[in-house]
Design a protein around this motif. Structure first.
Motif, PDB file in Angstrom:
ATOM      1  N   VAL A 181      99.525-116.113   3.745  1.00  0.00           N
ATOM      2  CA  VAL A 181      98.907-114.875   4.592  1.00  0.00           C
ATOM      3  C   VAL A 181      99.876-114.187   5.336  1.00  0.00           C
ATOM      4  O   VAL A 181     100.043-112.733   4.839  1.00  0.00           O
ATOM      5  N   VAL A 182     100.805-114.557   5.954  1.00  0.00           N
ATOM      6  CA  VAL A 182     101.628-114.067   6.639  1.00  0.00           C
ATOM      7  C   VAL A 182     102.841-113.415   5.867  1.00  0.00           C
ATOM      8  O   VAL A 182     102.952-112.291   6.076  1.00  0.00           O
ATOM      9  N   ARG A 183     103.393-114.095   4.854  1.00  0.00           N
ATOM     10  CA  ARG A 183     104.050-113.427   3.816  1.00  0.00           C
ATOM     11  C   ARG A 183     103.471-112.221   3.097  1.00  0.00           C
ATOM     12  O   ARG A 183     104.349-111.084   3.084  1.00  0.00           O
ATOM     13  N   ARG A 212     106.796 -94.011  26.141  1.00  0.00           N
ATOM     14  CA  ARG A 212     105.571 -94.406  26.523  1.00  0.00           C
ATOM     15  C   ARG A 212     105.614 -96.226  26.620  1.00  0.00           C
ATOM     16  O   ARG A 212     106.770 -96.575  25.873  1.00  0.00           O
ATOM     17  N   VAL A 213     104.871 -96.764  26.894  1.00  0.00           N
ATOM     18  CA  VAL A 213     104.723 -98.326  26.817  1.00  0.00           C
ATOM     19  C   VAL A 213     104.585 -98.594  25.453  1.00  0.00           C
ATOM     20  O   VAL A 213     104.046 -97.752  24.582  1.00  0.00           O
ATOM     21  N   PRO A 214     105.131 -99.798  24.942  1.00  0.00           N
ATOM     22  CA  PRO A 214     105.209-100.173  23.545  1.00  0.00           C
ATOM     23  C   PRO A 214     103.775-100.511  23.307  1.00  0.00           C
ATOM     24  O   PRO A 214     102.998-101.116  23.810  1.00  0.00           O
ATOM     25  N   PHE A 215     103.238-100.113  21.773  1.00  0.00           N
ATOM     26  CA  PHE A 215     102.052-100.581  21.270  1.00  0.00           C
ATOM     27  C   PHE A 215     102.426-101.731  20.356  1.00  0.00           C
ATOM     28  O   PHE A 215     103.346-101.564  19.518  1.00  0.00           O
ATOM     29  N   LEU A 216     101.452-102.521  20.169  1.00  0.00           N
ATOM     30  CA  LEU A 216     101.614-103.800  19.292  1.00  0.00           C
ATOM     31  C   LEU A 216      99.847-103.567  18.634  1.00  0.00           C
ATOM     32  O   LEU A 216      99.045-103.906  19.136  1.00  0.00           O
ATOM     33  N   ILE A 217     100.186-103.320  17.399  1.00  0.00           N
ATOM     34  CA  ILE A 217      98.998-103.015  16.566  1.00  0.00           C
ATOM     35  C   ILE A 217      98.537-104.346  15.800  1.00  0.00           C
ATOM     36  O   ILE A 217      99.417-104.817  14.962  1.00  0.00           O
ATOM     37  N   ALA A 218      97.219-104.769  16.088  1.00  0.00           N
ATOM     38  CA  ALA A 218      96.635-105.940  15.295  1.00  0.00           C
ATOM     39  C   ALA A 218      95.950-105.488  14.134  1.00  0.00           C
ATOM     40  O   ALA A 218      95.190-104.397  14.021  1.00  0.00           O
ATOM     41  N   ALA A 219      96.436-105.757  12.946  1.00  0.00           N
ATOM     42  CA  ALA A 219      96.264-105.100  11.459  1.00  0.00           C
ATOM     43  C   ALA A 219      96.438-105.929  10.257  1.00  0.00           C
ATOM     44  O   ALA A 219      97.390-106.921  10.340  1.00  0.00           O
ATOM     45  N   ASN A 220      95.299-106.027   9.482  1.00  0.00           N
ATOM     46  CA  ASN A 220      95.508-106.925   8.128  1.00  0.00           C
ATOM     47  C   ASN A 220      95.546-105.831   7.065  1.00  0.00           C
ATOM     48  O   ASN A 220      96.133-106.140   6.043  1.00  0.00           O
ATOM     49  N   GLY A 221      94.385-104.868   7.063  1.00  0.00           N
ATOM     50  CA  GLY A 221      94.180-104.124   5.923  1.00  0.00           C
ATOM     51  C   GLY A 221      95.391-102.852   5.751  1.00  0.00           C
ATOM     52  O   GLY A 221      96.158-102.613   6.801  1.00  0.00           O
ATOM     53  N   ARG A 250     107.245-108.682  15.384  1.00  0.00           N
ATOM     54  CA  ARG A 250     106.050-109.037  14.400  1.00  0.00           C
ATOM     55  C   ARG A 250     105.689-110.409  15.020  1.00  0.00           C
ATOM     56  O   ARG A 250     106.262-111.581  15.042  1.00  0.00           O
ATOM     57  N   VAL A 251     104.402-110.113  15.535  1.00  0.00           N
ATOM     58  CA  VAL A 251     103.950-111.232  16.513  1.00  0.00           C
ATOM     59  C   VAL A 251     102.720-112.131  15.750  1.00  0.00           C
ATOM     60  O   VAL A 251     101.918-111.679  15.179  1.00  0.00           O
ATOM     61  N   LEU A 252     103.023-113.351  15.748  1.00  0.00           N
ATOM     62  CA  LEU A 252     101.881-114.355  15.407  1.00  0.00           C
ATOM     63  C   LEU A 252     101.305-114.874  16.392  1.00  0.00           C
ATOM     64  O   LEU A 252     101.793-115.749  17.348  1.00  0.00           O
ATOM     65  N   LEU A 253     100.089-114.781  16.504  1.00  0.00           N
ATOM     66  CA  LEU A 253      99.327-115.401  17.476  1.00  0.00           C
ATOM     67  C   LEU A 253      98.434-116.543  16.910  1.00  0.00           C
ATOM     68  O   LEU A 253      97.681-116.492  15.860  1.00  0.00           O
ATOM     69  N   THR A 254      98.811-117.747  17.282  1.00  0.00           N
ATOM     70  CA  THR A 254      98.721-119.081  16.778  1.00  0.00           C
ATOM     71  C   THR A 254      97.223-119.768  17.511  1.00  0.00           C
ATOM     72  O   THR A 254      96.653-119.132  18.485  1.00  0.00           O
ATOM     73  N   THR A 279      97.012-113.164  13.033  1.00  0.00           N
ATOM     74  CA  THR A 279      96.703-114.581  13.237  1.00  0.00           C
ATOM     75  C   THR A 279      96.785-115.400  11.999  1.00  0.00           C
ATOM     76  O   THR A 279      96.763-116.569  12.138  1.00  0.00           O
ATOM     77  N   ALA A 280      97.272-114.949  10.840  1.00  0.00           N
ATOM     78  CA  ALA A 280      97.490-115.615   9.790  1.00  0.00           C
ATOM     79  C   ALA A 280      96.226-116.135   9.158  1.00  0.00           C
ATOM     80  O   ALA A 280      96.088-116.979   8.228  1.00  0.00           O
ATOM     81  N   VAL A 281      95.132-115.658   9.456  1.00  0.00           N
ATOM     82  CA  VAL A 281      93.731-116.055   9.233  1.00  0.00           C
ATOM     83  C   VAL A 281      93.205-115.334   7.831  1.00  0.00           C
ATOM     84  O   VAL A 281      93.222-114.213   7.990  1.00  0.00           O
ATOM     85  N   ALA A 282      93.050-116.042   6.658  1.00  0.00           N
ATOM     86  CA  ALA A 282      92.361-115.389   5.698  1.00  0.00           C
ATOM     87  C   ALA A 282      91.785-116.651   4.913  1.00  0.00           C
ATOM     88  O   ALA A 282      92.275-117.535   4.502  1.00  0.00           O
ATOM     89  N   PRO A 283      90.252-116.780   4.616  1.00  0.00           N
ATOM     90  CA  PRO A 283      89.458-117.918   4.242  1.00  0.00           C
ATOM     91  C   PRO A 283      90.259-118.302   2.803  1.00  0.00           C
ATOM     92  O   PRO A 283      90.464-117.331   1.994  1.00  0.00           O
ATOM     93  N   GLY A 284      90.324-119.657   2.748  1.00  0.00           N
ATOM     94  CA  GLY A 284      90.849-120.260   1.331  1.00  0.00           C
ATOM     95  C   GLY A 284      92.214-119.931   1.043  1.00  0.00           C
ATOM     96  O   GLY A 284      92.786-120.203  -0.100  1.00  0.00           O
TER      97      GLY A 284
END
Length: 289
Positions: free
Chosen positions: A205-207, A168-177, A227-231, A194-199
């Protein structure tokens, strides 16, 4: 070319054929992939055109650049018609489609709650996301799917001839938890963040999230290749200059990021940028660089 591959988000705000020229330009500039947000609106911005219809048209006017959603939202889409659209676009584009998938946001200025009914709790949203991805996976693998879940169902859905890309087509899953990382490890060819985490500093965050992704992959016995970073959400100067981009891309590449996605410059917003810088980055780091 060295370092992460680069892509761009094309805003679905232009009517056709002007929008078609932008998608063609993304390919001409040498971006490896081009994406579109999947919402009914976004933060109240209008006009805002449909992601899947846009991708079908973009697939017809391009020939090389990979295309996809950044990211498909279960807020207003059911897996059955979504699967039907995905396999159609994959055929139109000759096997160039990738599907980013996220759990969906809560903002009503985008698409949260637009179908009515009770508000989803955090736990229900996570459960819906897991079931949505599982059903979409089954539908695209075919050849026939019957499924009865707690939130979604499908009855004798025939999906032949299926996707051009197999299985099938590849899935790219957006996930933090933790749960989302498990879904990425189980079903994803790629992971989006997105590398977003308050403070917290974006690189930290990405690491930490890449460490969590690796642990999830080890538990599943799979590898998530992309492993995709949306800036554009952390204040980092990605489009300040070609050198600023190269410095940031190098640092994130060392962490394990394989792909970086930039927003097409949008005047009057936080995504405004010098088009000359944007094009120079594409020339240096894209398919021709």
């Amino acid at each position: 070319m060295t370092g992460p591959r680069i892509g761009t988000v094309v805003w679905p705000m232009q009517s056709w054929p002007e929008a078609g020229e932008t998608w063609r330009r993304a390919e001409e500039l040498g971006f490896h992939h081009a994406w579109v947000y999947d919402h009914l609106a976004w933060r109240g911005a209008t006009p805002w055109y449909d992601a899947y219809t846009t991708l079908a048209a973009a697939a017809a006017v391009t020939s090389r650049v990979r295309l996809g959603t950044m990211v498909t939202s279960p807020n207003f889409r059911h897996p059955v018609p979504t699967a039907h659209a995905i396999k159609t676009i994959d055929h139109i584009g000759g096997g160039r489609l990738a599907v980013g998938i996220g759990s969906g946001g809560v903002s009503r200025t985008s698409d949260g709650g637009v179908l009515g009914g009770p508000e989803w709790t955090t736990a229900e949203r996570a459960a819906r996301f897991a079931e949505w991805v599982e059903l979409l996976d089954r539908l695209l693998r075919g050849p026939e799917t019957t499924f009865e879940g707690a939130h979604y169902a499908a009855r004798e859905v025939v999906t032949e001839p299926g996707c051009v890309q197999r299985p099938r087509v590849p899935f790219l899953i957006a996930a933090n938890g933790t749960r989302g990382m498990g879904i990425a490890a189980r079903h994803g060819a790629g992971w989006v963040n997105t590398a977003v985490a308050p403070g917290r500093a974006p690189e930290g965050v990405v690491r930490s999230r890449l460490d969590a992704l690796r642990a999830a992959c080890e538990a599943e016995g799979r590898e998530v290749r992309d492993r995709v970073l949306l800036t554009g959400f952390t204040g980092e100067p990605w489009l300040e200059s070609p050198q600023a981009f190269a410095d940031l891309a190098g640092r994130y590449g060392e962490l394990g990021i394989t792909d970086i996605v930039l927003h097409w410059p949008r005047p009057g917003t936080q995504w405004d940028a010098d088009m000359g810088v944007f094009e120079a980055i594409a020339a240096e780091h894209g398919t021709g660089g």
